[in-house]
Write an enzyme that holds these catalytic residues in place. Sequence first.
Site, PDB file in Angstrom:
ATOM      1  N   GLU A 253     -12.184  44.107  59.519  1.00  0.00           N
ATOM      2  CA  GLU A 253     -12.318  45.473  60.024  1.00  0.00           C
ATOM      3  C   GLU A 253     -11.581  45.656  61.345  1.00  0.00           C
ATOM      4  OE1 GLU A 253     -16.449  46.501  60.283  1.00  0.00           O
ATOM      5  OE2 GLU A 253     -16.640  46.752  58.115  1.00  0.00           O
TER       6      GLU A 253
ATOM      7  N   GLU B 180     -20.157  37.784  57.049  1.00  0.00           N
ATOM      8  CA  GLU B 180     -20.275  38.942  57.941  1.00  0.00           C
ATOM      9  C   GLU B 180     -19.230  38.872  59.050  1.00  0.00           C
ATOM     10  OE1 GLU B 180     -21.176  42.413  58.486  1.00  0.00           O
ATOM     11  OE2 GLU B 180     -22.759  41.531  57.270  1.00  0.00           O
TER      12      GLU B 180
END
Length: 116
Positions: free
Chosen positions: A67, A60
């Site tokens: 991102e 994650e």
Amino acid sequence: MASSFKFGFEGIAAAASKERNVQIHLGISVIVILLGFIFSINKYEWIAVILSIGGMISMEMMNTAIERTVDMYTKEYHPLAKQAKDIAAGAVLVFAIASVMIGLIIFLPRILVLFN
């Protein structure tokens, strides 16, 4: 070397405080750890649980890093930027599915015994 640990802990703290998905994974991790103690899982099961938790949170965090890097590079839509983000999210999903399967293998038989 100490600064590497400092930066690492700052990254963990940033992800834990700002990223909703990391917070969700941390919450689920607490529940899984409690279940591990409640059901007295064996050391091999603990190894699987620890690797699943560590891997999931790490995946994650890597997804978030990808991102953010893509967002820093371009705010405009670009098909390669979308692919990079989608592939990173897909990696998280693959690991999440594997982690859920591990959790089911370890905990489902014990939970079912409670209802029989």
